[in-house]
Design an enzyme around this catalytic site. Structure first.
Site, PDB file in Angstrom:
ATOM      1  N   GLY A  58      12.342  30.923  73.639  1.00 42.14           N
ATOM      2  CA  GLY A  58      13.496  31.465  74.440  1.00 42.14           C
ATOM      3  C   GLY A  58      14.504  31.741  73.461  1.00 42.14           C
ATOM      4  O   GLY A  58      15.446  32.831  73.959  1.00 42.14           O
ATOM      5  N   THR A  59      14.811  31.258  72.248  1.00 43.09           N
ATOM      6  CA  THR A  59      15.810  31.587  71.423  1.00 43.09           C
ATOM      7  C   THR A  59      15.474  33.033  71.007  1.00 43.09           C
ATOM      8  O   THR A  59      16.355  33.986  70.963  1.00 43.09           O
ATOM      9  CB  THR A  59      15.611  30.696  70.239  1.00 43.09           C
ATOM     10  OG1 THR A  59      15.862  29.299  70.641  1.00 43.09           O
ATOM     11  CG2 THR A  59      16.889  30.851  69.215  1.00 43.09           C
TER      12      THR A  59
ATOM     13  N   ASN B 153      21.240  24.121  80.988  1.00 43.67           N
ATOM     14  CA  ASN B 153      20.164  22.974  80.692  1.00 43.67           C
ATOM     15  C   ASN B 153      20.988  21.620  80.661  1.00 43.67           C
ATOM     16  O   ASN B 153      20.309  20.781  80.663  1.00 43.67           O
ATOM     17  CB  ASN B 153      19.867  23.525  79.268  1.00 43.67           C
ATOM     18  CG  ASN B 153      20.983  23.833  78.257  1.00 43.67           C
ATOM     19  OD1 ASN B 153      21.688  24.759  78.522  1.00 43.67           O
ATOM     20  ND2 ASN B 153      20.984  23.253  77.094  1.00 43.67           N
TER      21      ASN B 153
ATOM     22  N   GLN C  59      15.420  27.484  81.751  1.00 46.15           N
ATOM     23  CA  GLN C  59      15.401  26.363  82.691  1.00 46.15           C
ATOM     24  C   GLN C  59      14.907  26.416  83.944  1.00 46.15           C
ATOM     25  O   GLN C  59      14.450  25.485  84.692  1.00 46.15           O
ATOM     26  CB  GLN C  59      16.903  25.696  82.629  1.00 46.15           C
ATOM     27  CG  GLN C  59      17.320  25.015  81.373  1.00 46.15           C
ATOM     28  CD  GLN C  59      16.627  23.751  80.967  1.00 46.15           C
ATOM     29  OE1 GLN C  59      16.013  23.169  81.962  1.00 46.15           O
ATOM     30  NE2 GLN C  59      16.623  23.695  79.624  1.00 46.15           N
TER      31      GLN C  59
ATOM     32  N   SER D 282      10.696  30.726  78.266  1.00 45.61           N
ATOM     33  CA  SER D 282       9.982  29.858  77.042  1.00 45.61           C
ATOM     34  C   SER D 282       8.785  28.984  77.737  1.00 45.61           C
ATOM     35  O   SER D 282       8.935  28.444  78.933  1.00 45.61           O
ATOM     36  CB  SER D 282      11.144  28.948  76.669  1.00 45.61           C
ATOM     37  OG  SER D 282      10.472  28.166  75.470  1.00 45.61           O
TER      38      SER D 282
ATOM     39  N   HIS E 118       7.545  26.055  76.468  1.00 42.84           N
ATOM     40  CA  HIS E 118       7.582  24.589  76.202  1.00 42.84           C
ATOM     41  C   HIS E 118       8.478  23.863  77.368  1.00 42.84           C
ATOM     42  O   HIS E 118       8.431  22.720  77.360  1.00 42.84           O
ATOM     43  CB  HIS E 118       7.934  24.220  74.911  1.00 42.84           C
ATOM     44  CG  HIS E 118       9.219  24.241  74.308  1.00 42.84           C
ATOM     45  ND1 HIS E 118      10.060  23.031  74.398  1.00 42.84           N
ATOM     46  CD2 HIS E 118      10.131  25.236  74.059  1.00 42.84           C
ATOM     47  CE1 HIS E 118      11.292  23.440  74.202  1.00 42.84           C
ATOM     48  NE2 HIS E 118      11.416  24.900  73.719  1.00 42.84           N
TER      49      HIS E 118
ATOM     50  N   THR F 173       1.209  40.037  64.562  1.00 44.39           N
ATOM     51  CA  THR F 173      -0.079  40.031  65.367  1.00 44.39           C
ATOM     52  C   THR F 173       0.136  38.833  66.497  1.00 44.39           C
ATOM     53  O   THR F 173       1.074  37.817  66.341  1.00 44.39           O
ATOM     54  CB  THR F 173      -1.042  39.310  64.249  1.00 44.39           C
ATOM     55  OG1 THR F 173      -1.185  40.177  63.552  1.00 44.39           O
ATOM     56  CG2 THR F 173      -2.342  39.060  64.916  1.00 44.39           C
TER      57      THR F 173
ATOM     58  N   CYS G   9      20.792  19.737  70.566  1.00 49.26           N
ATOM     59  CA  CYS G   9      21.443  20.430  69.487  1.00 49.26           C
ATOM     60  C   CYS G   9      22.564  19.984  69.225  1.00 49.26           C
ATOM     61  O   CYS G   9      23.250  19.375  68.115  1.00 49.26           O
ATOM     62  CB  CYS G   9      21.691  21.901  69.642  1.00 49.26           C
ATOM     63  SG  CYS G   9      20.269  22.444  70.539  1.00 49.26           S
TER      64      CYS G   9
HETATM   65  C1  LIG Z   1      15.214  25.572  75.416  1.00 46.18           C
HETATM   66  C2  LIG Z   1      16.361  26.422  75.950  1.00 46.18           C
HETATM   67  C3  LIG Z   1      16.435  27.567  74.999  1.00 46.18           C
HETATM   68  C4  LIG Z   1      15.697  27.731  73.755  1.00 46.18           C
HETATM   69  O1  LIG Z   1      14.501  28.093  74.010  1.00 46.18           O
HETATM   70  P1  LIG Z   1      13.265  27.699  72.622  1.00 46.18           P
HETATM   71  O2  LIG Z   1      11.812  28.299  73.475  1.00 46.18           O
HETATM   72  O3  LIG Z   1      13.520  26.356  72.360  1.00 46.18           O
HETATM   73  O4  LIG Z   1      13.604  28.531  71.740  1.00 46.18           O
HETATM   74  C5  LIG Z   1      17.537  28.654  75.484  1.00 46.18           C
HETATM   75  N1  LIG Z   1      17.766  28.616  76.724  1.00 46.18           N
HETATM   76  C6  LIG Z   1      17.887  27.486  77.337  1.00 46.18           C
HETATM   77  C7  LIG Z   1      18.791  27.490  78.483  1.00 46.18           C
HETATM   78  C8  LIG Z   1      17.000  26.142  77.081  1.00 46.18           C
HETATM   79  O5  LIG Z   1      17.106  25.361  77.919  1.00 46.18           O
END
Ligand SMILES: *Cc1c(COP(=O)(O)O)cnc(C)c1O
Length: 405
Positions: free
Chosen positions: A88-89, A168, A196, A216, A218, A254, A342
């Protein structure tokens, strides 16, 4: 006893700490056993480099493109509009830097909100240093951005708007469709962080009217370190990882085939029977919400009662500290959060809650509970018992609580 006390399990996660209760799904989720199987298959057998023409390379390429098709299908997008990233980042960073750079001849003004994830806020802070002008829109007490405010802040230099689909911390779902309509009329590029919401509620890019969308792995029972960015056809974007030209030159390196295959499998499972899942999880959430409001004094819900993510709850318990609640509940074998991972290590209150007009003191007393499909009513009831004990204990020793004054 609650009449829905049945195990409404749509799928089970294989958790080695089976006695540990996990209510922190907004931070991350366990990997589904089926997903872990797919990843293992890629690591051990289908390990080819997708750029190679031999059998194993072709197999990897096939997995890559099938995965892309799965993600595209859920978003209602074309396959060539999806690129895989490290999460996501990176998707957020690529969207913001990539658009800011590609459209700099058109203007230097960007609009966002005060409650975005740091993966959006921090790149924008950097762009400010590079001469871009950023407007941070306020939110109301529920955490909503007002589309009218947004409309008014548009100038002839506005090149990009980035508003998250759902927050989030408090789970507030933004009026993305309305904003999308305004921006389409003005021909301004629209990005949404849907980390989210992807596979948690509907995320159709045409219905939402977005040009870029981050997701993302996870947060949807897939692996960490993998995500994707949807880029609408015709949207110019400047890459920021250069190398072998993978992902049509927009993101070299890759391809992470095990991660990508795992993300696709997780998405496939999580998006199946989505409406049914939303219904079940909302029912559990409302049960927990009502029990908390019934059992505790001087507690209030942060965010909107209904227009929020199905699994999200965020409460302020007056006179206690979120961090202390988290540690106490952890000692009972329960994982919850006192805000975002964070910001909870810093001594700052959640910027989202503060932007919603909640006092810093009440923001410090907030507790985020994010439930997932695998959570049961038994777990919720056990949690409620532990929470009663926790709040009672902490208020006893709180200098702020009226009984001790
Ligand atoms: C978790 C999250 C991210 C970051 O995603 P990662 O895969 O952990 O880098 C970005 N935006 C929101 C709203 C999130 O909840």
């Amino acid at each position: 006893m609650h009449n829905n006390k049945t195990n409404n399990k749509i799928f089970k996660t294989k958790n080695t700490n089976s006695n540990y209760i996990y209510f922190d799904h907004a931070a991350t989720t366990p990997v589904l056993p089926e997903v872990a199987e797919v990843i293992k298959q890629c690591f051990l057998y289908d390990f080819g480099n997708a750029s190679e023409p031999h059998l194993l390379g072709r197999k990897a390429k096939e997995i890559l493109e099938n995965s892309r098709a799965v993600i595209a299908d859920i978003l209602g997008a074309n396959e060539f509009e999806i690129i895989f990233t490290s999460g996501g980042t990176e998707s957020d960073n690529l969207a913001l830097f990539g658009i800011a750079e590609a459209y700099k001849n058109k203007g230097n003004h960007i609009i966002t909100s005060k409650i975005e994830h740091p993966a959006v806020i921090m790149p924008l802070k950097y762009l400010e240093k590079k001469g871009y002008i950023v407007t941070y829109l306020p939110v109301d007490k529920y955490g909503f951005v007002n589309p009218e405010d947004l409309s008014k802040s548009i100038t002839n230099k506005t090149i990009l708007v980035s508003i998250m689909h759902a927050n989030n911390i408090v789970g507030t779902i933004q009026p993305i469709k309305e904003i999308g309509k305004i921006l389409k009329e003005k021909n301004i590029v629209f990005h949404t962080d849907a980390v989210q919401t992807f596979c948690n509620i509907k995320t159709n890019v045409d219905e939402l009217g977005v040009d870029l969308l981050s997701l993302s792995g996870h947060k949807i029972y897939g692996p960490k370190g993998v995500g994707a960015l949807y880029i609408r056809k015709g949207t110019k974007i400047m890459p920021h990882v250069f190398g072998g030209g993978q992902e049509k030159g927009r993101r070299s390196g890759t391809e992470n085939i095990p991660g990508i295959a795992g993300l696709a499998k997780a998405a496939e499972i999580s998006s199946k029977d989505l409406n049914k899942k939303i219904e079940i999880i909302t029912e559990k959430r409302n049960y927990l919400k009502n029990e908390i409001l019934k059992r505790f004094d001087e507690v209030f819900l942060n965010g909107h009662p209904e227009l929020r993510l199905p699994g999200n709850l965020n409460f302020t318990f007056k006179y206690v500290e979120g961090e202390s609640m988290v540690l106490k509940l952890d000692s009972f074998g329960i994982a919850v959060s006192s805000g975002s991972a964070c910001s909870s290590s810093s001594m700052k209150p959640s910027s989202t809650l503060v932007a919603m007009g909640i006092s810093p003191q009440d923001a410090f007393g907030s507790l985020r509970i994010t439930i997932g499909f695998e959570n049961t009513y038994e777990e919720i009831n056990y949690f409620l018992e532990c929470l009663e004990f926790t709040i009672e204990e902490l208020r006893k020793i709180s200098p702020l609580h009226k009984q001790s004054c």
